[in-house]
Design an enzyme around this catalytic site. Structure first.
Site, short mmCIF file in Angstrom:
data_model
loop_
_atom_site.label_atom_id
_atom_site.label_comp_id
_atom_site.label_asym_id
_atom_site.label_seq_id
_atom_site.Cartn_x
_atom_site.Cartn_y
_atom_site.Cartn_z
N GLU A 1 -8.36 11.91 12.84
CA GLU A 1 -7.50 10.76 13.15
C GLU A 1 -6.56 11.05 14.32
O GLU A 1 -5.69 11.93 14.24
CB GLU A 1 -6.68 10.36 11.92
CG GLU A 1 -5.94 9.05 12.10
CD GLU A 1 -5.73 8.31 10.79
OE1 GLU A 1 -5.18 7.20 10.84
OE2 GLU A 1 -6.11 8.83 9.73
N GLU B 1 -6.91 -1.98 2.90
CA GLU B 1 -6.22 -0.74 3.22
C GLU B 1 -6.26 -0.48 4.72
O GLU B 1 -5.25 -0.07 5.33
CB GLU B 1 -6.87 0.42 2.45
CG GLU B 1 -6.24 1.77 2.72
CD GLU B 1 -7.00 2.91 2.06
OE1 GLU B 1 -6.76 4.06 2.46
OE2 GLU B 1 -7.85 2.64 1.18
N GLU C 1 -12.19 10.78 -4.20
CA GLU C 1 -11.94 10.74 -2.76
C GLU C 1 -11.08 11.92 -2.33
O GLU C 1 -11.35 12.55 -1.29
CB GLU C 1 -11.25 9.43 -2.38
CG GLU C 1 -10.94 9.30 -0.90
CD GLU C 1 -10.26 8.00 -0.54
OE1 GLU C 1 -9.39 8.02 0.33
OE2 GLU C 1 -10.61 6.96 -1.14
N LYS D 1 0.86 -1.18 0.00
CA LYS D 1 0.00 0.00 0.00
C LYS D 1 0.89 1.22 0.00
O LYS D 1 1.96 1.23 0.62
CB LYS D 1 -0.91 0.01 1.24
CG LYS D 1 -1.69 1.32 1.44
CD LYS D 1 -2.39 1.37 2.78
CE LYS D 1 -3.00 2.76 3.03
NZ LYS D 1 -3.67 2.86 4.34
#
Length: 420
Positions: free
Chosen positions: A223, A267, A405, A178
């Site tokens: 986050e 992910e 996104e 990733k």
């Protein structure tokens, strides 16, 4: 490394209870610092001490500097709540190579609110004197300046899409599992940007996020990289994203689809693993939920996992941040290989975007988030800023979906700047 210390001598921090001050952002002076979530948190202004570091040692240098500052400080704090007493705010660049490095700022004044408790902290090297009132500490702050006209560029879709395609190819060939690719767009305002005019709509529209401002980095991030509170550590991992439609029933179906999506689950699992592998070395016990939940925000929905643990030694929040950054959520996996791909494909100095931003106290407890959904206001020209967004790329990523996104992730700052 540079340190601005002002006058010599130890810092003195005094925290006293005050009546409920109302909306904290309504009190914020120009260029003040902010750490607000659901109407609670901290605002601060003035500079009593400042540290500026750079390179790969910026975290260890900052931690060592903070230990020296706190070792000789005098602290009078009867509340002993998160954010009272002697604290420092900080933000750090994503990359070791960034020109912006890392900064810790010990403010002159802090106002905080948690639950039904509110307080004022004064931090200085001045001789002991009567504690100022909140009104005296605030002085005659200038009114919030309107943003005026703000123009934001669209960004280079072709170049970024090519980078995504190349990243997918390299993932398929086994170079990385990733990689997170970021893009930046430039904003130009007709007058210097008053950060208070940006913070207010962010806090109103994204109450579940941490609305922050530290040294020109402003945003509302969902986050949490690391919260340390009396031996307990929490990290909220976000990875896997879908855009809501505004129709409640449709979005419930989309949330269920996100939770089942093999691409998004893959992910997300990389990101959770990268955090839990760090924390397990510092914790006597750790809890990782078996399945993620779905975090609903106005602009996006994310897969979310709260990883919690009980520390088995006195690790400070800054020490944990040093080890946790960069997580797979903002870099990729394996970390070093993903970082190389980012350097080769992004052609971008992220500055402090996706780096740690937050605060810590004299005991090493604190809250540090990842500087997402953010903009960096230029230090040379405060009418200019850069807005950032990033997307996690895996083997099943599609170029058009990743562009959409990234556009959704730019939306909070575009709207806060009045460009939507």
């Amino acid at each position: 490394m540079s340190v601005n210390s002002g006058t010599s001598g130890p810092l003195r921090a005094r925290t006293v209870t005050i009546p409920d001050p109302g909306n904290l952002l309504d009190l914020l002076p120009p260029d003040g610092m902010s750490w607000i979530r659901r109407g609670e948190g901290l605002i601060a202004w003035g500079v009593s001490e400042r540290f500026d570091g750079a390179g790969s040692s910026r975290y260890t240098d900052a931690n060592a500097w903070w230990r020296r500052v706190t070792r000789h400080a005098e602290v009078h704090d009867d509340l002993r709540l998160p954010g009272t007493g002697l604290i420092t705010f900080g933000s750090f660049a994503f990359s070791d190579a960034s020109t912006l490095g890392g900064t810790l700022i010990v403010p002159r004044f802090v106002v905080g609110k948690r639950g039904d408790q509110a307080w004022l902290t004064e931090i200085s090297k001045a001789p002991r004197s009567p504690m100022p009132t909140l009104a005296d500490a605030l002085g005659d702050a200038a009114p919030v300046a309107p943003l005026g006209e703000v123009k934001i560029e669209d960004g280079d879709r072709e170049t970024w899409s090519q980078a995504v395609s190349t990243a997918v190819t390299r993932i398929v060939h086994g170079e990385v599992d990733k990689v997170v690719l970021a893009r930046a767009v430039a904003a130009q305002a007709s007058a210097p940007i008053d950060v208070r005019a940006v913070l207010r709509p962010l806090a109103d529209d994204y109450p579940s996020c941490w609305t922050f401002h530290v040294d020109g980095l402003v945003g509302a991030t969902p986050e949490l990289l690391a919260r340390v509170d009396h031996g307990l550590v929490t990290s909220r991992v976000l990875a896997g994203t879908i855009r809501p439609t505004g129709d409640e029933l449709v979005d419930l179906a989309h949330a269920a689809a996100l939770a089942r999506s093999s691409k998004d689950r893959e992910e997300h699992e990389y990101a959770v693993r990268s955090v839990s592998e760090v924390l397990v070395d510092h914790c006597a016990s750790i809890n990782v939920p078996e399945a993620p939940s779905v975090l609903h925000l106005p602009n996006v929905m994310h897969l979310a996992t709260d990883v919690t643990g009980v520390l088995n030694h006195s690790a400070t929040s800054l020490e944990l941040v040093n080890e946790l950054h960069p997580s797979a959520a903002v870099c990729g996996t394996p970390t070093l290989a993903a970082a190389r791909v980012i350097d080769e494909l992004e052609d971008l100095d992220r500055g402090r975007y996706a780096g740690p931003v937050g605060w810590t106290n004299a005991a090493g407890d604190g809250e540090w988030c990842i500087g997402l959904r953010s903009a960096e206001i230029s230090r040379e020209d405060r009418s200019r800023a850069r807005l950032f967004a990033g997307c996690g790329i895996v083997a099943m990523s599609e170029v058009d979906s990743e562009w959409a996104e990234s556009e959704a992730k730019l939306e909070p700052m575009r709207k806060a700047l009045g460009a939507l």
